[in-house]
Design a protein around this motif. Structure first.
Motif, PDB file in Angstrom:
ATOM      1  N   ASN A 397       0.832  -1.207   0.000  1.00  0.00           N
ATOM      2  CA  ASN A 397       0.000   0.000   0.000  1.00  0.00           C
ATOM      3  C   ASN A 397       0.865   1.255   0.000  1.00  0.00           C
ATOM      4  O   ASN A 397       0.588   2.209  -0.733  1.00  0.00           O
ATOM      5  CB  ASN A 397      -0.916   0.030   1.227  1.00  0.00           C
ATOM      6  N   LYS A 400       1.974   1.700  -3.401  1.00  0.00           N
ATOM      7  CA  LYS A 400       0.879   2.052  -4.320  1.00  0.00           C
ATOM      8  C   LYS A 400       0.444   3.508  -4.165  1.00  0.00           C
ATOM      9  O   LYS A 400       0.117   4.177  -5.125  1.00  0.00           O
ATOM     10  CB  LYS A 400      -0.343   1.148  -4.008  1.00  0.00           C
ATOM     11  N   TYR A 401       0.411   3.972  -2.906  1.00  0.00           N
ATOM     12  CA  TYR A 401      -0.185   5.286  -2.653  1.00  0.00           C
ATOM     13  C   TYR A 401       0.845   6.379  -2.357  1.00  0.00           C
ATOM     14  O   TYR A 401       0.550   7.356  -1.708  1.00  0.00           O
ATOM     15  CB  TYR A 401      -1.215   5.182  -1.517  1.00  0.00           C
ATOM     16  N   ASP A 425       4.836   6.385   4.906  1.00  0.00           N
ATOM     17  CA  ASP A 425       5.122   6.850   3.548  1.00  0.00           C
ATOM     18  C   ASP A 425       4.872   8.337   3.472  1.00  0.00           C
ATOM     19  O   ASP A 425       4.337   8.943   4.397  1.00  0.00           O
ATOM     20  CB  ASP A 425       4.259   6.079   2.530  1.00  0.00           C
ATOM     21  N   ARG A 444     -12.741   1.305  -0.014  1.00  0.00           N
ATOM     22  CA  ARG A 444     -11.670   1.953  -0.768  1.00  0.00           C
ATOM     23  C   ARG A 444     -11.982   3.446  -0.775  1.00  0.00           C
ATOM     24  O   ARG A 444     -13.134   3.845  -0.874  1.00  0.00           O
ATOM     25  CB  ARG A 444     -11.624   1.455  -2.221  1.00  0.00           C
ATOM     26  N   LEU A 460      -6.469  -4.406   4.037  1.00  0.00           N
ATOM     27  CA  LEU A 460      -6.444  -3.877   5.403  1.00  0.00           C
ATOM     28  C   LEU A 460      -7.475  -4.574   6.283  1.00  0.00           C
ATOM     29  O   LEU A 460      -7.278  -4.714   7.481  1.00  0.00           O
ATOM     30  CB  LEU A 460      -6.686  -2.366   5.402  1.00  0.00           C
TER      31      LEU A 460
HETATM   32  P1  ADP Z   1      -6.676  -1.895  -1.708  1.00  0.00           P
HETATM   33  O1  ADP Z   1      -5.419  -1.120  -1.590  1.00  0.00           O
HETATM   34  O2  ADP Z   1      -6.520  -3.194  -2.403  1.00  0.00           O
HETATM   35  O3  ADP Z   1      -7.808  -1.102  -2.227  1.00  0.00           O
HETATM   36  P2  ADP Z   1      -6.611  -2.103   1.205  1.00  0.00           P
HETATM   37  O4  ADP Z   1      -7.594  -2.729   2.123  1.00  0.00           O
HETATM   38  O5  ADP Z   1      -5.194  -2.533   1.349  1.00  0.00           O
HETATM   39  O6  ADP Z   1      -7.160  -2.330  -0.243  1.00  0.00           O
HETATM   40  O7  ADP Z   1      -6.699  -0.543   1.446  1.00  0.00           O
HETATM   41  C1  ADP Z   1      -7.949   0.096   1.526  1.00  0.00           C
HETATM   42  C2  ADP Z   1      -7.864   1.535   1.092  1.00  0.00           C
HETATM   43  O8  ADP Z   1      -7.085   2.267   2.035  1.00  0.00           O
HETATM   44  C3  ADP Z   1      -7.181   1.762  -0.210  1.00  0.00           C
HETATM   45  O9  ADP Z   1      -8.094   1.628  -1.277  1.00  0.00           O
HETATM   46  C4  ADP Z   1      -6.655   3.171  -0.090  1.00  0.00           C
HETATM   47  O10 ADP Z   1      -7.670   4.085  -0.450  1.00  0.00           O
HETATM   48  C5  ADP Z   1      -6.376   3.316   1.382  1.00  0.00           C
HETATM   49  N1  ADP Z   1      -4.946   3.164   1.722  1.00  0.00           N
HETATM   50  C6  ADP Z   1      -4.351   2.046   2.180  1.00  0.00           C
HETATM   51  N2  ADP Z   1      -3.035   2.279   2.414  1.00  0.00           N
HETATM   52  C7  ADP Z   1      -2.799   3.564   2.096  1.00  0.00           C
HETATM   53  C8  ADP Z   1      -1.639   4.420   2.135  1.00  0.00           C
HETATM   54  N3  ADP Z   1      -0.440   3.977   2.540  1.00  0.00           N
HETATM   55  N4  ADP Z   1      -1.787   5.718   1.736  1.00  0.00           N
HETATM   56  C9  ADP Z   1      -2.994   6.177   1.336  1.00  0.00           C
HETATM   57  N5  ADP Z   1      -4.128   5.429   1.283  1.00  0.00           N
HETATM   58  C10 ADP Z   1      -4.040   4.144   1.659  1.00  0.00           C
END
Ligand code: ADP
Length: 492
Positions: A397, A400-401, A425, A444, A460
């Motif tokens: 994550n 990704k973010y 991050d 999400r 999560l």
């Molecule tokens: P996914 O990433 O597959 O959608 P997750 O359950 O891991 O599912 O995360 C849920 C949501 O939390 C993500 O869709 C994102 O919007 C947010 N998120 C998770 N980690 C981060 C992060 N490090 N920074 C910003 N947003 C995050």
């Protein structure tokens, strides 16, 4: 000049005291006239009369009988009975409408009165003390409360909701007929709280109801879903939602709640979960052989040394890994929902695990820097693979973010017999209102800047379930636009 003895009040003082007393009227026991002899100021005020206008007149002359009221509570009747019996008579509540000179109409009024006999010098009843209190406000409030309760009952019946109320001090339990119906009984069956509870399995009592009660003692609110077994052995699902009421010393004194039969939607959910379980299980097999073929090819090609094909195979391998992560995520989700997600506890060094997961993550994402400075060995007892999965989710994550080339910082430290691991991050961050919901299934964030980033919102959710099964804590701290820190802590 002779002074009045100390224990008797002069008549003028006595009269003044009477006139200041609340809602009092003194009538002579000269039936049927009942001449008014004295009235207090507040009696005059509540009956909109004047002292000159009523003193010396007969009671019924001043206050004509209300035609709609029962004979037994008419003043004439009561006064006569007081004289006959020599007993005090109270009428706790009756209606006597008052004429309003401003609107020229009679206004609805409710009163409570008391009629006390007073014996004269000859030993006979000579007077009656009539005291009245205007209770219109109380009666109206009571009527309103009944109306609200009725409306609530109708609304509940229309939606199929049952209601219940438990007094935690004396354990008195009341419930609406719908509650008995939901539990598979006749609506008018009388059931104790223990009878309702016996329809829930001891495991669900321990794993669902007790923890949610504990939580409610902190928050005041509770919500849970549980299955019940009806007398005809059929199984239903219910959803209970409610509040705990505390006294001034924060002692819980009452619980109120609603119960909804959610069997139908639960069956749909179970069917959906079964489908997810089946689909992910079926997808797993071809993926595993695809992975094996890619590995075989990689070995072969490396020997023959074609850099283009080699590179393409590495990329294909990475994509297959990504896809298996997704498929395994769904498989875990369905295991979790059906209560089959187990944790295998074993001792291991958390720093070693973190280093391993970082290395694996960097194999597939080369564009971020991950900083981790382990200080010493931290041995914990937990499910190594599952904790690795949580770490992997935090790291993927964070990648990704957050923007390419940015740095992700991992830390692990021991504090107060707990190990805390955090992943920070400098990415898009999360708004406070989303932070509360991130750990829910399929949640999400809806945000323009990340709408093209793929995911299913289960990582999560799984992470939080895994940490909960280890009796740990998971949380996020974040500032929109600045970055996020995801952490978990586990007891050592
Ligand atoms: P996914 O990433 O597959 O959608 P997750 O359950 O891991 O599912 O995360 C849920 C949501 O939390 C993500 O869709 C994102 O919007 C947010 N998120 C998770 N980690 C981060 C992060 N490090 N920074 C910003 N947003 C995050």
């Amino acid at each position: 000049m002779s002074a009045a003895p100390m224990h008797t009040l002069p008549e003028d003082i006595f009269r003044a005291a009477f006139e200041k007393s609340p809602g009092s009227l003194l009538v002579k026991a000269d039936a049927p006239r009942f001449t008014i002899l004295a009235a207090s100021d507040s009696y005059l005020a509540v009956t909109a009369t004047t002292r000159d206008g009523i003193l010396g007149r007969g009671f019924s002359e001043v206050f004509p009988e209300n035609k709609n009221i029962d004979d037994s509570i008419k003043a004439q009747h009561i006064f006569k009975k007081v004289v006959e019996t020599g007993q005090k008579i109270d009428i706790p509540s009756y209606r006597y409408d008052m004429f309003d000179p401003d609107t020229y109409t009679y206004e609805e009024h409710y009163w409570s009165c008391s009629n006390v006999p007073i014996v004269g010098n000859d030993g006979k009843i000579a007077y009656i003390l009539n005291t009245v209190v205007d209770i219109t406000g109380e009666v109206k409030a009571r009527e309103q409360a009944i109306e609200i309760a009725n409306r609530l009952r109708l609304a509940n019946e229309a939606t199929g909701l049952a209601t219940w109320d438990l007094d935690l001090v004396d354990n008195h339990f009341v419930y609406s007929p719908r509650m008995a119906e939901i539990f598979g009984h006749k609506p008018d069956d009388t059931l104790s709280l223990a009878a309702f509870r016996s329809q829930i399995t001891p495991e669900d009592m321990d794993n669902i109801i007790k923890p949610s009660f504990k939580q409610a003692l902190l928050t005041g609110n509770y919500l849970y879903e549980v299955k019940i077994t009806c007398p005809d052995t059929s199984v239903r699902w219910i959803k209970t939602q409610g509040v705990i009421i505390f006294n001034a010393n924060h002692k819980p004194i009452r619980m109120l709640g609603t119960v909804l039969d959610i069997t139908e939607s639960k069956r749909d959910e179970i069917r959906k979960n079964d489908f997810i379980a089946m689909a992910s299980h079926e997808l797993k097999t071809p993926l595993t052989s695809l992975k094996a073929y890619i590995q075989l090819l990689e070995k072969k090609i490396t020997k023959e040394g074609d850099p283009f094909i080699n590179n393409a195979l590495v990329k294909a391998g990475n994509q297959v890994n990504k896809m298996s992560d997704l498929v395994y995520g769904f498989l875990d989700l369905s295991r979790l929902e059906s209560g089959k997600l187990q944790v295998k506890i074993q001792p291991f060094d958390i720093n070693e695990l973190i280093t391993e997961i970082i290395t694996e993550t960097l194999l597939v994402s080369e564009n971020h820097k991950i900083v981790f400075n382990p200080v010493k060995h931290i041995i914990i007892n937990a499910d190594r693979d599952r904790i690795g999965q949580v770490m992997g989710n935090f790291l993927s994550n964070a990648i990704k973010y957050s923007p390419r080339e940015s740095t992700i910082t991992v830390s692990a430290h021991v504090d107060d017999n707990k190990v805390q691991v955090s992943v920070s991050d400098t990415g898009v961050g999360i708004r406070p209102k989303d932070q509360e919901k991130l750990f829910q299934r399929f949640y999400r964030v809806e945000n323009e800047s990340i709408k093209n980033i793929s995911g299913f919102g289960i990582g999560l959710y799984l992470a939080s379930e895994i940490i909960q099964r280890h009796k740990g804590k998971i949380w996020v701290e974040s500032k929109e636009g600045k970055g996020s820190t995801f952490s978990f802590s586990l007891p050592i």
